[in-house]
Write an enzyme that holds these catalytic residues in place. Structure first.
Site, mmCIF file in Angstrom:
data_model
loop_
_atom_site.group_PDB
_atom_site.id
_atom_site.type_symbol
_atom_site.label_atom_id
_atom_site.label_comp_id
_atom_site.label_asym_id
_atom_site.label_seq_id
_atom_site.Cartn_x
_atom_site.Cartn_y
_atom_site.Cartn_z
ATOM 1 C CD GLU A 84 -38.070 104.070 23.433
ATOM 2 O OE1 GLU A 84 -37.774 104.794 22.595
ATOM 3 O OE2 GLU A 84 -39.470 103.956 23.588
ATOM 4 C CB VAL A 88 -28.300 91.073 23.681
ATOM 5 C CG1 VAL A 88 -26.935 90.112 24.312
ATOM 6 C CG2 VAL A 88 -29.304 90.899 24.536
ATOM 7 N N GLY A 96 -29.294 83.352 24.872
ATOM 8 C CA GLY A 96 -30.582 83.376 25.687
ATOM 9 C C GLY A 96 -30.753 84.776 26.179
ATOM 10 N N GLY A 98 -31.269 87.922 25.204
ATOM 11 C CA GLY A 98 -32.669 88.502 24.817
ATOM 12 C C GLY A 98 -33.715 87.823 25.469
ATOM 13 C CG ASN A 125 -33.420 94.278 13.689
ATOM 14 O OD1 ASN A 125 -32.959 93.116 13.366
ATOM 15 N ND2 ASN A 125 -33.438 94.911 14.786
ATOM 16 C CE1 TYR A 132 -37.544 91.149 20.212
ATOM 17 C CE2 TYR A 132 -37.913 92.478 18.113
ATOM 18 C CZ TYR A 132 -37.434 92.166 19.234
ATOM 19 O OH TYR A 132 -36.436 93.427 19.771
#
Length: 166
Positions: A84, A88, A96, A98, A125, A132
């Site tokens: 969800e 950080v 590191g 995340g 973003n 990612y």
């Protein structure tokens, strides 16, 4: 630096991070959740939790969170994790944390035989999208999210709204 499952004592810090995330996502006044709401979801006294959280600590201070719940895929016939929120604090990014939070959730998936770890990211973003992608995550660009809230949700439910616990 430590990443661990959250405890009930972390709830005030988690709520603070939720407010920080809302400000980052340009919705500073959108948070309705209270500490009571988070306790009820994450640590209900006499029921099964409906949500879970991991936190990242630096020198004993909670500076990051991953709030998640169990999802299910009819295609795989297995559960998974829907992330969800991942956040950080800016001053702790790049260390590191995340990645460590996501790795902790990946381990939960692997340990339980679950097949997916999924989440949303806002289109604008770019820092997060790049992060990612760097982990090997792929965008599911063919899907559009729909949401019912407020009057539309009440109307579809038949016009009645249950009272919200205090």
């Amino acid at each position: 630096m430590t990443v661990r499952p959250a405890t009930i004592d972390d709830v005030p810090s988690i709520l603070g991070l939720v407010h920080d995330l809302a400000a980052y996502e340009r919705e500073p006044d959108a948070v309705e959740a209270t500490q009571g709401d988070l306790v009820a979801a994450l640590f209900p006294p006499s029921a099964t939790p409906t949500a879970f959280a991991h936190v990242a600590e630096v020198d004993g201070e909670v500076v990051g969170m991953a709030v998640w719940f169990v999802s299910f895929s009819t295609w795989t016939g297995r559960n998974g994790i829907w992330l969800e929120d991942l956040f950080v604090r800016p001053e702790h990014r790049g260390a590191g944390l995340g990645r460590d939070l996501l790795a902790a959730l990946a381990r939960v998936c692997i340990e339980r035989g679950w097949r997916r770890l999924e989440w949303w990211v806002l289109d604008w973003n770019e820092p997060s999208i790049g992060f990612y992608r760097g982990l090997g995550a792929t965008a599911e660009d063919e899907w559009t999210t729909y949401r019912l809230t407020g009057d539309a949700l009440t109307t579809l439910a038949g016009g009645t709204t249950p009272s919200r616990p205090a």
